[in-house]
Design a protein around this motif. Structure first.
Motif, PDB file in Angstrom:
ATOM      1  N   MET A 296      16.151   2.959 -25.728  1.00  0.00           N
ATOM      2  CA  MET A 296      16.409   4.279 -25.219  1.00  0.00           C
ATOM      3  C   MET A 296      15.607   5.567 -25.540  1.00  0.00           C
ATOM      4  O   MET A 296      14.790   5.165 -26.605  1.00  0.00           O
ATOM      5  CB  MET A 296      18.053   4.705 -25.390  1.00  0.00           C
ATOM      6  N   VAL A 297      15.665   6.364 -24.747  1.00  0.00           N
ATOM      7  CA  VAL A 297      14.410   7.508 -25.019  1.00  0.00           C
ATOM      8  C   VAL A 297      15.200   8.939 -25.083  1.00  0.00           C
ATOM      9  O   VAL A 297      16.099   9.043 -24.403  1.00  0.00           O
ATOM     10  CB  VAL A 297      13.600   7.143 -24.065  1.00  0.00           C
ATOM     11  N   GLY A 298      14.428   9.880 -25.605  1.00  0.00           N
ATOM     12  CA  GLY A 298      15.038  11.262 -25.667  1.00  0.00           C
ATOM     13  C   GLY A 298      15.390  11.679 -26.906  1.00  0.00           C
ATOM     14  O   GLY A 298      15.413  10.946 -27.912  1.00  0.00           O
ATOM     15  N   SER A 299      15.575  13.069 -27.064  1.00  0.00           N
ATOM     16  CA  SER A 299      16.066  13.561 -28.418  1.00  0.00           C
ATOM     17  C   SER A 299      17.278  12.913 -28.917  1.00  0.00           C
ATOM     18  O   SER A 299      18.363  12.549 -28.160  1.00  0.00           O
ATOM     19  CB  SER A 299      16.320  15.116 -28.426  1.00  0.00           C
ATOM     20  N   HIS A 300      17.349  12.701 -30.200  1.00  0.00           N
ATOM     21  CA  HIS A 300      18.500  11.997 -30.940  1.00  0.00           C
ATOM     22  C   HIS A 300      18.859  10.787 -30.413  1.00  0.00           C
ATOM     23  O   HIS A 300      20.014  10.096 -30.610  1.00  0.00           O
ATOM     24  CB  HIS A 300      19.919  12.981 -30.606  1.00  0.00           C
ATOM     25  N   CYS A 301      17.801   9.800 -29.743  1.00  0.00           N
ATOM     26  CA  CYS A 301      17.839   8.494 -29.664  1.00  0.00           C
ATOM     27  C   CYS A 301      17.687   7.952 -30.978  1.00  0.00           C
ATOM     28  O   CYS A 301      17.243   8.869 -31.974  1.00  0.00           O
ATOM     29  CB  CYS A 301      17.028   7.965 -28.668  1.00  0.00           C
ATOM     30  N   VAL A 302      17.684   6.604 -31.345  1.00  0.00           N
ATOM     31  CA  VAL A 302      17.492   5.989 -32.643  1.00  0.00           C
ATOM     32  C   VAL A 302      15.943   6.240 -33.206  1.00  0.00           C
ATOM     33  O   VAL A 302      15.865   6.351 -34.464  1.00  0.00           O
ATOM     34  CB  VAL A 302      17.806   4.722 -32.819  1.00  0.00           C
ATOM     35  N   HIS A 303      15.048   6.597 -32.380  1.00  0.00           N
ATOM     36  CA  HIS A 303      13.716   6.881 -32.694  1.00  0.00           C
ATOM     37  C   HIS A 303      13.499   8.315 -33.380  1.00  0.00           C
ATOM     38  O   HIS A 303      12.679   8.452 -33.954  1.00  0.00           O
ATOM     39  CB  HIS A 303      12.439   6.429 -31.599  1.00  0.00           C
ATOM     40  N   GLU A 304      14.127   9.197 -32.638  1.00  0.00           N
ATOM     41  CA  GLU A 304      13.909  10.872 -33.046  1.00  0.00           C
ATOM     42  C   GLU A 304      15.301  11.358 -33.199  1.00  0.00           C
ATOM     43  O   GLU A 304      15.691  12.004 -32.287  1.00  0.00           O
ATOM     44  CB  GLU A 304      13.023  11.409 -31.822  1.00  0.00           C
ATOM     45  N   LEU A 305      15.868  11.611 -34.497  1.00  0.00           N
ATOM     46  CA  LEU A 305      16.880  12.009 -34.548  1.00  0.00           C
ATOM     47  C   LEU A 305      16.831  13.576 -34.925  1.00  0.00           C
ATOM     48  O   LEU A 305      18.082  14.148 -34.805  1.00  0.00           O
ATOM     49  CB  LEU A 305      17.603  11.627 -35.955  1.00  0.00           C
ATOM     50  N   ASN A 306      15.762  14.118 -35.011  1.00  0.00           N
ATOM     51  CA  ASN A 306      15.699  15.346 -35.219  1.00  0.00           C
ATOM     52  C   ASN A 306      14.601  16.329 -34.394  1.00  0.00           C
ATOM     53  O   ASN A 306      13.981  15.746 -33.479  1.00  0.00           O
ATOM     54  CB  ASN A 306      15.202  15.418 -36.718  1.00  0.00           C
ATOM     55  N   ILE A 307      14.886  17.656 -34.217  1.00  0.00           N
ATOM     56  CA  ILE A 307      14.289  18.239 -33.350  1.00  0.00           C
ATOM     57  C   ILE A 307      13.481  19.412 -34.270  1.00  0.00           C
ATOM     58  O   ILE A 307      13.990  20.046 -34.986  1.00  0.00           O
ATOM     59  CB  ILE A 307      15.067  19.097 -32.354  1.00  0.00           C
ATOM     60  N   ASP A 308      12.074  19.613 -33.991  1.00  0.00           N
ATOM     61  CA  ASP A 308      11.343  20.589 -34.491  1.00  0.00           C
ATOM     62  C   ASP A 308      11.193  21.790 -33.447  1.00  0.00           C
ATOM     63  O   ASP A 308      10.594  21.873 -32.450  1.00  0.00           O
ATOM     64  CB  ASP A 308       9.954  20.270 -34.893  1.00  0.00           C
ATOM     65  N   PHE A 309      12.119  22.934 -33.566  1.00  0.00           N
ATOM     66  CA  PHE A 309      12.251  23.911 -32.640  1.00  0.00           C
ATOM     67  C   PHE A 309      10.908  24.742 -32.621  1.00  0.00           C
ATOM     68  O   PHE A 309      10.484  25.338 -31.325  1.00  0.00           O
ATOM     69  CB  PHE A 309      13.377  25.106 -32.956  1.00  0.00           C
ATOM     70  N   ARG A 310      10.318  25.057 -33.605  1.00  0.00           N
ATOM     71  CA  ARG A 310       9.017  25.811 -33.741  1.00  0.00           C
ATOM     72  C   ARG A 310       7.942  25.255 -32.893  1.00  0.00           C
ATOM     73  O   ARG A 310       7.102  25.884 -32.216  1.00  0.00           O
ATOM     74  CB  ARG A 310       8.644  26.166 -35.035  1.00  0.00           C
TER      75      ARG A 310
END
Length: 515
Positions: free
Chosen positions: A204-218
């Motif tokens: 799966m893909v997209g924010s907070h999938c197992v590969h990308e759990l964090n967001i850099d807002f800046r």
């Protein structure tokens, strides 16, 4: 009358003992549930944080009050416009705290930084006392509890108050202090979270999938970098050890918060007010912990995000029962008015479920519609054992436009059966259209804010993130996902407004092949 409202941010009923969770996360909450009414099918009308609390405090669906997102035009409530009086509706009974003050002469008290976190200052409307714990929602329980205990010790034995307390510990990043330890280190994970499930989630893909759990807002990027300040919070989930760290981090947040809630209850006992106190325990939204392949986020209009706990205990109310009816969180407002013997504010969208509390009678709705426009743009219909999810913007998750899940057989939303049940999808769309028609009749400006979000470039937590995300997908061996993302989201490339999706795909494909 004394009312204590505990708003437990990001708390999923799936992770509370009183809702059947196998870990002992919530003994103090469970005790109140055993003494009152537990609602098993209770939903926020709008998710996540700001839309949910705005709908609750205004008593109006987001489609009517206007606030459905975390930025842009839909990050604010609609103005009342030319009909606004000297005192707006929030000051004349429309806001829940205002109503309690006017209808029941309650002293209304708020302990929360929430209005500051999202610039939702309408959230303050009607509170006589406002105690901002000062960390924009990054508080741990040890920052909230002393403020609450001080107020309780000074005021709890007085008559006629409504005390709203906001806890944040189950919200990412998981922050229970290190000395708290891990009371769940020897407990098994939820049975359904197997290696097979994790392998499926890796696709799966997209924010907070197992590969990308964090967001850099800046920098407008999704990433997998862990924070040294929050060791309980992983940056990615690549094996069962990472998965345990994620689930344990969330559960420790709930248990740590629950222990602090226990301190509040002990202080109220000392003040001699627990017996005649109405206690309401709920949340702004739940938390996906694997539902739709998303972890540690409240980013969809699904069961994981939008189903919330609701527990009500008080003198003269039913004890130790569970209600299975479908209800919205904003149904609480007319319910309290009903219990007070007062008419509800005429513009509220909720329906009273006081008969459940008084007699245990079934008075649930036939269906509820829930919305999410901050991370994705979705509306969903929950009816019988089904949830139907319609996606207008997928937030780069590549969701199907239509998803249907049988919650009796698949409570964690792992198998989309929409193609197998077209009749049920059509039934759900009928309900969605019926709900939309009624909402638009009540809408002062005939504008649906979901489409405002779409016209302004999509959900706030997706807007502008795709270029950097494409680079990450290419760098991590997932470049095969890029053409479909670009095809779906040409609006993310404003420098090339006249290019069609095919040209964009060609450009990306050439870059991937090194040409």
């Amino acid at each position: 009358m004394r009312i204590l409202f505990l708003d437990l941010d990001s708390t999923s009923p799936d992770h509370l003992g009183c809702y059947g969770y196998h870990r002992n996360t919530s003994p103090n909450i469970d005790k109140i549930a055993a003494e009152g009414v537990r609602f098993n099918n209770y939903y926020t009308s709008d998710a996540p944080c700001a839309p949910s609390r705005t709908a609750l405090m205004s008593g109006k669906f987001g489609i009517i009050n206007g606030l459905v997102g975390h930025g842009g035009t839909a990050g604010d409530m609609k103005l009342e416009g030319r009909t606004r009086e000297l005192m707006g509706k929030l000051s004349s009974g429309g806001a829940f705290p205002t109503y309690l003050s006017l209808a029941a002469d309650l002293n209304t008290v708020l302990i929360s930084p929430f209005a500051q976190r999202h610039s939702t200052f309408h959230f303050y409307a009607g509170f006589n006392e406002i105690l901002n714990t000062g960390k924009y929602g990054n508080e741990s329980a040890e920052h909230v509890t002393p403020v609450a205990l001080d107020w309780i010790q000074r005021n709890a034995d007085k008559d006629n108050w409504f005390l709203y307390i906001n806890y944040w510990d189950p919200h990412t990043p998981y922050r229970a202090p290190a000395p708290f330890g891990n009371p769940f280190e020897n407990d098994p994970l939820p049975e359904w979270l197997t290696e097979e499930a994790l392998d499926n989630h890796k696709h799966m893909v997209g924010s907070h999938c197992v590969h990308e759990l964090n967001i850099d807002f800046r920098n407008k990027s999704y990433h997998s970098r862990p924070s040294p300040n929050f060791p309980r919070q992983p940056g990615e989930i690549q094996d069962m050890s990472d998965l345990r760290r994620m689930i344990d981090g969330y559960d420790c947040g709930i248990r740590y918060m629950d222990e602090h809630i226990g301190r509040l209850f002990a202080a109220l006992e000392d003040q001699g007010v627990m017996e005649d106190l109405i206690i309401v325990i709920s949340a702004d939204h739940g938390e996906n912990m694997g539902q739709l392949g998303i972890y540690g986020e409240h980013a969809t209009a699904d069961q994981g995000t939008c189903r919330i706990p609701m527990i009500i205990r008080g003198p003269g109310l039913k004890q130790g029962i569970a209600d299975e009816g479908l209800h919205y969180h904003l149904d609480l407002l007319p319910t309290v008015a009903d219990l007070l013997g007062q008419p509800a504010y005429p513009e509220w969208n909720g329906v009273s479920y006081a008969p459940v509390l008084r007699e245990g009678a079934d008075c649930g709705r036939d269906y509820v519609v829930v919305s999410q426009c901050a991370h994705v743009a979705q509306r969903s219909v929950r009816f019988r054992e089904w949830i139907y999810i319609r996606t207008y913007h997928d937030g780069f998750h590549l969701f199907d436009q239509e998803m249907l899940f049988n919650l009796a057989e698949d409570p964690h939303e792992q198998r989309n059966v929409a193609a197998e049940h077209r009749d049920l999808c059509m039934e759900a769309v009928y309900y969605l259209n019926q709900w939309h028609d009624e909402a638009m009749k009540a809408n002062p400006d005939a504008a649906d804010p979901l489409w405002t979000v779409m016209k302004e470039g999509g959900p706030f937590h997706a807007r502008g993130y795709l270029p950097e995300y494409i680079k990450r997908l290419e760098a991590t061996g997932r470049g095969h996902l890029v053409p479909e993302l670009v095809r779906r989201h040409p609006e993310e490339f404003p420098a090339e407004p006249n290019r069609n999706a095919g040209l964009l795909q060609a450009r990306i494909g050439a870059r991937m092949s090194g040409n």
